[in-house]
Motif scaffolding. Structure first.
Motif, short mmCIF file in Angstrom:
data_model
loop_
_atom_site.label_atom_id
_atom_site.label_comp_id
_atom_site.label_asym_id
_atom_site.label_seq_id
_atom_site.Cartn_x
_atom_site.Cartn_y
_atom_site.Cartn_z
N SER A 227 102.65 -13.85 126.69
CA SER A 227 103.83 -13.06 126.31
C SER A 227 104.87 -13.21 127.39
O SER A 227 104.53 -13.35 128.57
CB SER A 227 103.46 -11.58 126.13
OG SER A 227 102.51 -11.41 125.10
N GLU A 228 106.13 -13.18 127.02
CA GLU A 228 107.21 -13.30 127.99
C GLU A 228 108.45 -12.59 127.45
O GLU A 228 108.55 -12.29 126.26
CB GLU A 228 107.52 -14.76 128.29
CG GLU A 228 107.85 -15.59 127.07
CD GLU A 228 108.00 -17.08 127.38
OE1 GLU A 228 108.70 -17.41 128.37
OE2 GLU A 228 107.42 -17.90 126.65
N THR A 229 109.38 -12.32 128.33
CA THR A 229 110.66 -11.75 127.93
C THR A 229 111.73 -12.80 128.16
O THR A 229 111.87 -13.32 129.27
CB THR A 229 110.97 -10.48 128.75
OG1 THR A 229 109.94 -9.52 128.53
CG2 THR A 229 112.30 -9.89 128.30
N ILE A 230 112.48 -13.10 127.10
CA ILE A 230 113.50 -14.14 127.16
C ILE A 230 114.87 -13.52 127.00
O ILE A 230 115.08 -12.66 126.14
CB ILE A 230 113.24 -15.21 126.07
CG1 ILE A 230 111.92 -15.93 126.36
CG2 ILE A 230 114.38 -16.21 125.98
CD1 ILE A 230 111.55 -16.97 125.34
N ASP A 231 115.79 -13.96 127.84
CA ASP A 231 117.16 -13.45 127.76
C ASP A 231 117.77 -13.73 126.39
O ASP A 231 117.49 -14.76 125.78
CB ASP A 231 118.01 -14.11 128.85
CG ASP A 231 119.42 -13.53 128.91
OD1 ASP A 231 120.31 -14.10 128.24
OD2 ASP A 231 119.62 -12.51 129.58
N GLY A 232 118.59 -12.82 125.92
CA GLY A 232 119.17 -12.95 124.59
C GLY A 232 120.06 -14.15 124.40
O GLY A 232 120.36 -14.53 123.27
N THR B 243 105.64 -18.88 117.58
CA THR B 243 106.32 -17.89 118.41
C THR B 243 106.72 -16.70 117.54
O THR B 243 107.24 -16.88 116.44
CB THR B 243 107.58 -18.47 119.07
OG1 THR B 243 107.20 -19.41 120.08
CG2 THR B 243 108.42 -17.37 119.72
N LEU B 244 106.47 -15.50 118.04
CA LEU B 244 106.93 -14.27 117.40
C LEU B 244 107.86 -13.59 118.39
O LEU B 244 107.53 -13.49 119.58
CB LEU B 244 105.76 -13.34 117.08
CG LEU B 244 104.55 -13.94 116.36
CD1 LEU B 244 103.48 -12.87 116.16
CD2 LEU B 244 104.95 -14.55 115.03
N PHE B 245 109.02 -13.10 117.93
CA PHE B 245 109.87 -12.39 118.88
C PHE B 245 110.64 -11.25 118.21
O PHE B 245 110.85 -11.24 117.00
CB PHE B 245 110.83 -13.35 119.61
CG PHE B 245 112.03 -13.81 118.83
CD1 PHE B 245 113.22 -13.07 118.84
CD2 PHE B 245 112.02 -15.01 118.12
CE1 PHE B 245 114.35 -13.51 118.15
CE2 PHE B 245 113.14 -15.45 117.44
CZ PHE B 245 114.32 -14.70 117.45
N THR B 246 111.02 -10.29 119.06
CA THR B 246 111.79 -9.14 118.61
C THR B 246 112.66 -8.66 119.76
O THR B 246 112.46 -9.07 120.92
CB THR B 246 110.86 -8.00 118.14
OG1 THR B 246 111.64 -6.97 117.52
CG2 THR B 246 110.08 -7.40 119.29
N CYS B 247 113.60 -7.80 119.48
CA CYS B 247 114.48 -7.26 120.51
C CYS B 247 113.75 -6.26 121.40
O CYS B 247 112.87 -5.54 120.94
CB CYS B 247 115.68 -6.55 119.89
SG CYS B 247 116.83 -7.63 119.01
N THR B 248 114.13 -6.21 122.67
CA THR B 248 113.70 -5.12 123.53
C THR B 248 114.47 -3.87 123.10
O THR B 248 115.42 -3.94 122.31
CB THR B 248 114.00 -5.43 125.01
OG1 THR B 248 115.40 -5.72 125.14
CG2 THR B 248 113.20 -6.62 125.49
N LEU B 249 114.09 -2.72 123.63
CA LEU B 249 114.76 -1.48 123.24
C LEU B 249 116.25 -1.51 123.55
O LEU B 249 117.06 -1.00 122.80
CB LEU B 249 114.10 -0.29 123.95
CG LEU B 249 112.69 0.07 123.48
CD1 LEU B 249 112.14 1.23 124.29
CD2 LEU B 249 112.67 0.40 121.98
N GLY B 250 116.62 -2.14 124.67
CA GLY B 250 118.04 -2.24 125.01
C GLY B 250 118.78 -3.29 124.23
O GLY B 250 120.02 -3.30 124.21
N GLY B 251 118.05 -4.20 123.61
CA GLY B 251 118.67 -5.22 122.77
C GLY B 251 119.18 -6.44 123.51
O GLY B 251 119.66 -7.39 122.88
#
Length: 214
Positions: free
Chosen positions: A173-178, A195-203
């Protein structure tokens, strides 16, 4: 003057708290609507995929958009490939996604758009057959809101519209910049197959899960 400032701060704080509560309630309502829509669609897709596995429709598969990830719902002209789909209530679906560790089973729409994402996860780019499928969904708890809790080796299964099953194991799992479009697609086919992805709470970023064929 200090009392006026204090009153103003208290009033502002009250408004912000009310706005936050309203935002939470709206999100919960959308989450519940998304859950109900997905369940209804899923029931119909199960019948379609099992009853007519040898005669699926095929549609063009759009290639990755060139805009940033904030513009992931844009439609652009790209070279296309085809894949099986089934039609339900005027929308095309490419299959069913199952994530046992999250107790999720969801229909997957063929094309992403703001309206489609309210109903179910959507294909962002690629295909299961090519080994470079990317799926996007809202961060509703009933959709991809709990992606970050997946662990390495957790199983994911995608069943396409022709009844073909593709089994995957979570790699990382990783966090990718928008804005990092290249980062979202990096490693397709070679380092990962789903790959599955969704927005973080801040978007501003994307919670991203990579998986490989079992």
């Amino acid at each position: 003057m200090s009392r006026k400032i204090a009153r103003g701060c208290i009033t502002l704080g009250g408004f912000l708290m009310i706005a936050a509560v309203i935002l939470v309630l709206v999100n919960l309502r959308q989450d519940e609507q998304g859950k109900k829509s997905s369940e209804q669609i899923l029931s119909a897709l199960r019948q379609e995929i099992h009853v007519q596995p040898s005669d699926p429709q095929t549609i063009p598969v759009p290639q990755p958009p060139s805009a940033d990830l904030f513009a992931e719902y844009e439609t652009e002209e790209h070279p296309v490939v085809t894949e099986p789909t089934v039609m339900y209530e005027g929308r095309e679906y490419i299959g069913i996604l199952s994530i046992p560790a999250l107790n999720l089973e969801l229909p997957v729409l063929a094309e992403h758009s703001p309206e489609n994402l309210k109903l179910a996860p959507c294909r962002y780019s690629g295909t299961a057959a090519q080994g470079d499928l990317i799926l996007a969904a809202h961060n509703y708890r009933s959709h991809f809101g709990t992606l970050s809790s997946l662990s390495p080796d957790d199983q994911i299964v995608f069943t396409d519209a022709a009844g073909e099953q593709y089994a995957y194991s979570v790699l990382q799992s990783e966090t990718i910049d928008g804005y990092d479009v290249n980062g979202m697609h990096a490693g397709a086919e070679n380092s990962w197959n789903l790959t599955l992805f969704t927005c973080t709470l801040g978007g501003k970023s994307r919670v991203t899960v990579r998986a490989v064929h079992e």
